[in-house]
Write an enzyme that holds these catalytic residues in place. Structure first.
Site, PDB file in Angstrom:
ATOM      1  N   TYR A 181       0.833  -1.203   0.000  1.00 57.72           N
ATOM      2  CA  TYR A 181       0.000   0.000   0.000  1.00 57.72           C
ATOM      3  C   TYR A 181       0.870   1.256   0.000  1.00 57.72           C
ATOM      4  O   TYR A 181       0.630   2.190  -0.781  1.00 57.72           O
ATOM      5  CB  TYR A 181      -0.919  -0.012   1.211  1.00 57.72           C
ATOM      6  CG  TYR A 181      -1.934   1.105   1.200  1.00 57.72           C
ATOM      7  CD1 TYR A 181      -3.040   1.053   0.355  1.00 57.72           C
ATOM      8  CD2 TYR A 181      -1.792   2.209   2.033  1.00 57.72           C
ATOM      9  CE1 TYR A 181      -3.978   2.071   0.334  1.00 57.72           C
ATOM     10  CE2 TYR A 181      -2.724   3.236   2.014  1.00 57.72           C
ATOM     11  CZ  TYR A 181      -3.808   3.162   1.165  1.00 57.72           C
ATOM     12  OH  TYR A 181      -4.727   4.185   1.142  1.00 57.72           O
TER      13      TYR A 181
ATOM     14  N   LYS B 155       1.025   4.014  -3.068  1.00 55.87           N
ATOM     15  CA  LYS B 155       0.602   5.397  -2.892  1.00 55.87           C
ATOM     16  C   LYS B 155       1.758   6.374  -3.106  1.00 55.87           C
ATOM     17  O   LYS B 155       1.558   7.484  -3.630  1.00 55.87           O
ATOM     18  CB  LYS B 155      -0.023   5.584  -1.509  1.00 55.87           C
ATOM     19  CG  LYS B 155      -1.372   4.897  -1.360  1.00 55.87           C
ATOM     20  CD  LYS B 155      -2.382   5.419  -2.384  1.00 55.87           C
ATOM     21  CE  LYS B 155      -3.766   4.840  -2.188  1.00 55.87           C
ATOM     22  NZ  LYS B 155      -4.753   5.359  -3.171  1.00 55.87           N
TER      23      LYS B 155
END
Length: 305
Positions: free
Chosen positions: A154, A158
């Site tokens: 994640y 991002k």
């Protein structure tokens, strides 16, 4: 501050619009008089959201990581609603757990949806944005500048999405396309509602400073982001105080390293840090795309849970 452009009667595109923040943004943009194209994996759920909009809603069922399908989606949107003036790359998934025992397919899917899917969204809709001198908004996260242990896919996705959007901004500014990055913190979506059920995420959030543990409702977060769309902002912070956190960004890696060295050994003795799998209802849909039955997760020892 007044709006920098008039959104009434224009077309907006929101990916990951079946629920949560995507659905909230669709409502915010429709309230501004925009026609809204809702993109995602679940046609029936998207249709249910579209039926609640005060303006025209158009549904396109599509996987944002499928380049050819996204090109067809862009053509479909332009044919039904006109060239888009606003495109929000919101589709995203998350997982938690130690990288060493992570499932390669699940880890890669997080990167594919959050980073590759955002790039595919931009590539397919840039011709329309060029025609309207529109605005592309990349939904990122505090994970882009505060990488945390047990969230490697994640955080990587991002950070990559943030860098992609910044690069794109410099590349298309001269043709009148605006590009923004939205930094979100804990938002009350189904993706994080189960946080306290997963030891890895519960402990991650529990060791944050008190203000950083707060969860914000979708309605408020969507309002902050929509205000950024109004202003064609280069950066949008939800909540706004995150702007102050940017100033401390150079120090975050050191703080995370120090905290992890002190706390992780103890936590790993006390808890089994199992893989969470892809989180939320949207995550379960993505798990199905990997050919994995619901509930099939990778445990902390690398075995199926």
């Amino acid at each position: 501050m007044t709006r920098s452009w008039e959104l009434q009667g224009r077309t907006a595109v929101v990916t990951g619009a079946a629920r949560g923040l995507g659905a909230g943004l669709a409502h915010r943009l429709a309230d501004r008089g925009m026609r809204v194209a809702l993109l995602g994996r679940e046609a029936a759920t998207l249709e249910a959201v579209a039926e609640t909009l005060p303006t025209t809603g158009h549904v396109v069922e599509v996987d944002v990581t499928d380049d050819a399908a996204m090109d067809r989606a862009a053509e479909d949107v332009s044919r039904h609603l006109g060239a888009p003036s606003v495109v929000i790359a919101n589709a995203g998934v998350a997982e938690g757990g130690p990288f060493e025992t992570s499932d390669p397919g699940t880890w890669r899917r997080v990167i594919d949806v959050n980073l590759v899917g955002s790039a595919s969204t931009a590539r397919s809709f840039l011709p329309g944005l060029r025609a309207t001198h529109g605005y592309f908004l990349q939904v990122a996260s505090t994970a882009a500048f505060g990488a945390a242990p047990m969230m490697s896919a994640y955080c990587a996705s991002k950070a990559g999405a943030e860098a992609f959007a910044r690069s794109l901004r410099a590349e298309v500014a001269h043709v009148g396309i605006g590009v923004g990055v939205a930094y979100l913190h804990w938002t009350d979506t189904d993706m994080i509602r189960d946080v306290d059920r997963h030891t890895v995420l519960r402990e991650l959030r529990g060791h944050m400073p008190a203000p950083a543990r707060r969860v914000y409702p979708v309605d408020r977060v969507s309002a902050w982001i929509a205000r950024g769309v109004d202003r064609r902002s280069a950066t949008v912070y939800a909540p706004p105080w995150l702007r102050l956190a940017q100033a401390g960004r150079p120090f975050f890696p050191l703080a995370v390293d120090l905290l992890s060295r002190r706390e992780l050994p103890r936590l790993m003795r006390e808890h089994a840090f199992e893989q969470t799998g892809l989180l939320g209802r949207g995550g379960r849909i993505e798990e199905a795309s990997l050919g994995r039955p619901e509930g099939d997760r990778i445990g902390g020892d690398g075995k199926r849970a």
